[in-house]
Design a protein around this motif. Structure first.
Motif, short mmCIF file in Angstrom:
data_model
loop_
_atom_site.label_atom_id
_atom_site.label_comp_id
_atom_site.label_asym_id
_atom_site.label_seq_id
_atom_site.Cartn_x
_atom_site.Cartn_y
_atom_site.Cartn_z
N GLU A 17 7.84 89.25 -13.90
CA GLU A 17 8.46 90.53 -14.25
C GLU A 17 8.37 91.52 -13.09
OE1 GLU A 17 8.34 93.74 -17.91
OE2 GLU A 17 6.48 92.67 -17.43
N ALA A 30 10.62 90.43 -10.16
CA ALA A 30 12.03 90.69 -10.49
C ALA A 30 12.35 92.18 -10.32
CB ALA A 30 12.33 90.24 -11.92
N ASP A 56 15.92 93.46 -10.39
CA ASP A 56 16.31 92.78 -11.62
C ASP A 56 15.46 93.23 -12.78
OD1 ASP A 56 18.28 91.08 -10.43
OD2 ASP A 56 16.69 89.75 -9.71
N LEU A 110 13.66 91.80 -15.88
CA LEU A 110 13.22 90.52 -16.43
C LEU A 110 11.90 90.73 -17.18
CD1 LEU A 110 13.90 87.45 -16.46
CD2 LEU A 110 12.37 87.23 -14.49
N THR A 112 10.90 88.20 -22.39
CA THR A 112 12.16 87.47 -22.31
C THR A 112 11.96 86.12 -21.65
OG1 THR A 112 13.44 89.52 -22.19
CG2 THR A 112 14.51 87.52 -21.35
N VAL A 113 11.17 86.11 -20.58
CA VAL A 113 10.89 84.84 -19.90
C VAL A 113 10.14 83.90 -20.84
CG1 VAL A 113 9.75 83.71 -17.96
CG2 VAL A 113 10.81 85.95 -17.65
N VAL A 170 19.50 86.30 -16.95
CA VAL A 170 18.09 85.90 -17.02
C VAL A 170 17.83 84.77 -16.03
CG1 VAL A 170 16.31 84.88 -18.50
CG2 VAL A 170 17.78 86.71 -19.38
N ALA A 175 17.81 86.26 -12.44
CA ALA A 175 16.60 87.05 -12.17
C ALA A 175 15.38 86.15 -12.13
CB ALA A 175 16.43 88.13 -13.24
N PHE A 176 15.30 85.20 -13.04
CA PHE A 176 14.15 84.31 -13.12
C PHE A 176 14.03 83.45 -11.86
CE2 PHE A 176 12.42 80.11 -14.25
CZ PHE A 176 11.14 80.48 -14.64
#
Length: 146
Positions: free
Chosen positions: A38, A41, A46, A48, A52-53, A67, A70-71
């Motif tokens: 996070e 990102a 981004d 993130l 969410t991840v 996603v 960004a991931f």
């Protein structure tokens, strides 16, 4: 990131489940926690969230394209590898496991090409304006009489 292992490639993913498993391997390769991803990102501009991840990697559904971008960037992938992951995701959106166009892709395709009443009204206005313009031009030239 592990200097001993290369980035897990997305091209081995033939199904959604394999794609998500590949993302899990990519996270393991990065050696980063959800919160570290996070933060990385955010440094790259981004959004993130760690939640969410975590949820994206815990189920066998395709994460949203943003996603995935960004991931993969947060994991430390090169731009070319990020593009490959996104391309593989797009491919999987179009195909289901049987190799046919998925219902989700069909719905997205229809949604993207839906003609609304507003489109028809706008098109009608353009056609009417063109007809009036043509009539006025022909009248001015003496070639048309109503």
């Amino acid at each position: 990131m592990s200097g001993l292992m290369s980035e897990p490639p997305p091209d081995a993913a033939g199904t959604v489940a394999e794609f998500v498993a590949g993302l899990r391997r990519l996270k393991a390769w990065s050696g980063l926690s959800y919160r570290e991803l996070e933060k990385r990102a955010a440094l790259a501009g981004d959004a993130l969230p760690h939640s969410t991840v975590a949820s994206s990697l815990s189920r066998d559904r395709l994460p949203r394209e943003e996603v995935v971008k960004a991931f993969t960037r947060a994991c430390g992938c090169a731009p070319r590898t990020v593009d490959a992951w996104v391309a593989r995701r797009r491919h999987l959106v179009l195909l289901d496991e049987s190799g046919t166009v998925s219902p989700d892709a069909r719905r997205a395709s229809v949604r993207g090409s839906r003609i609304t009443r507003r489109h028809l009204v706008t098109a009608g206005g353009v056609v009417a304006a063109a007809a009036v313009g043509a009539a006025l031009t022909l009248t001015a030239m003496g070639r048309w009489r109503p």
